[in-house]
Enzyme design. Structure first.
Site, PDB file in Angstrom:
ATOM      1  N   CYS A  30       0.872  -1.204  -0.192  1.00  7.82           N
ATOM      2  CA  CYS A  30      -0.042  -0.037   0.017  1.00  7.82           C
ATOM      3  C   CYS A  30       0.751   1.221  -0.036  1.00  7.82           C
ATOM      4  O   CYS A  30       0.147   2.577   0.008  1.00  7.82           O
ATOM      5  CB  CYS A  30      -0.832  -0.048   1.165  1.00  7.82           C
ATOM      6  SG  CYS A  30      -2.342  -1.415   0.990  1.00  7.82           S
ATOM      7  N   HIS A  36     -13.053   9.378  -7.001  1.00  2.00           N
ATOM      8  CA  HIS A  36     -12.064   9.659  -8.165  1.00  2.00           C
ATOM      9  C   HIS A  36     -10.911  10.531  -7.839  1.00  2.00           C
ATOM     10  O   HIS A  36     -10.468  11.313  -9.027  1.00  2.00           O
ATOM     11  CB  HIS A  36     -12.680   9.997  -9.446  1.00  2.00           C
ATOM     12  CG  HIS A  36     -13.580   8.626 -10.188  1.00  2.00           C
ATOM     13  ND1 HIS A  36     -14.723   8.594  -9.670  1.00  2.00           N
ATOM     14  CD2 HIS A  36     -13.002   7.824 -10.969  1.00  2.00           C
ATOM     15  CE1 HIS A  36     -14.979   7.271 -10.260  1.00  2.00           C
ATOM     16  NE2 HIS A  36     -14.030   7.019 -11.031  1.00  2.00           N
ATOM     17  N   GLU A  75     -13.073  -0.611   2.644  1.00  2.00           N
ATOM     18  CA  GLU A  75     -11.823  -0.336   1.748  1.00  2.00           C
ATOM     19  C   GLU A  75     -11.792  -1.357   0.730  1.00  2.00           C
ATOM     20  O   GLU A  75     -11.510  -1.221  -0.549  1.00  2.00           O
ATOM     21  CB  GLU A  75     -10.641  -0.231   2.500  1.00  2.00           C
ATOM     22  CG  GLU A  75      -9.557   0.128   1.768  1.00  2.00           C
ATOM     23  CD  GLU A  75      -8.185   0.587   2.533  1.00  2.00           C
ATOM     24  OE1 GLU A  75      -8.195   1.888   3.006  1.00  2.00           O
ATOM     25  OE2 GLU A  75      -7.532  -0.294   2.950  1.00  2.00           O
TER      26      GLU A  75
END
Length: 148
Positions: free
Chosen positions: A25, A75, A135
């Site tokens: 990540c 986005h 998530e």
């Protein structure tokens, strides 16, 4: 009258990276987030009120959460302010929705931030009860008012 909880679901797509993280990540990657917002209150009993029988109009809750969270982060790319060379990432065509948070953009930190944003906008008689932020399909964080 009895207290009643209302829950509304929201979905948005967002990319982030975790600065100084020791796993995958640390790379910019995206998620399809699902946010569940639960408020609690007593249904309105005033016969003259157009919201009679409601704790809160779902449309009002939708407007608050969209304005504070979804419309901003959908986005978008989100990074920590500790990320070096942030200026070089500000490419207008690709980063119109680019946010730098003063915290590491983990699911845990974001849900606490979301709670603060939502609480400020709720009517006085309605309280934020809980948030759940997925998530991934199998990983999520939860925030409960009773814990805070």
């Amino acid at each position: 009258m009895a207290k009643v909880r209302l829950t509304k679901e929201f979905r948005f797509e967002m990319a982030h990276a975790l600065w100084n993280y020791d796993g995958l990540c640390k790379n910019i990657h995206g998620h399809s987030y699902i946010l569940y917002v639960t408020v609690i209150g007593e249904p309105i009993t005033d016969q003259a009120n157009p919201k009679l029988g409601m704790v809160m109009d779902f449309g009002d809750l939708k407007r608050i959460v969209n304005q504070e969270i979804v419309d901003k982060l959908d986005h978008a790319v989100v990074l920590s302010d500790r990320t070096p060379m942030l200026e070089q990432l500000n490419i207008p065509q690709m980063f119109e929705r680019f946010f730098v948070f003063d915290y590491q953009p983990t699911c845990e930190n974001m849900i606490a931030d979301f709670a603060e944003r939502i609480i400020k906008r709720l009517p006085a008689e309605v309280k934020l009860h809980s948030l759940k932020l997925h998530e991934t399909a199998t990983s999520f964080a939860e925030w409960f008012a009773e814990d805070n």
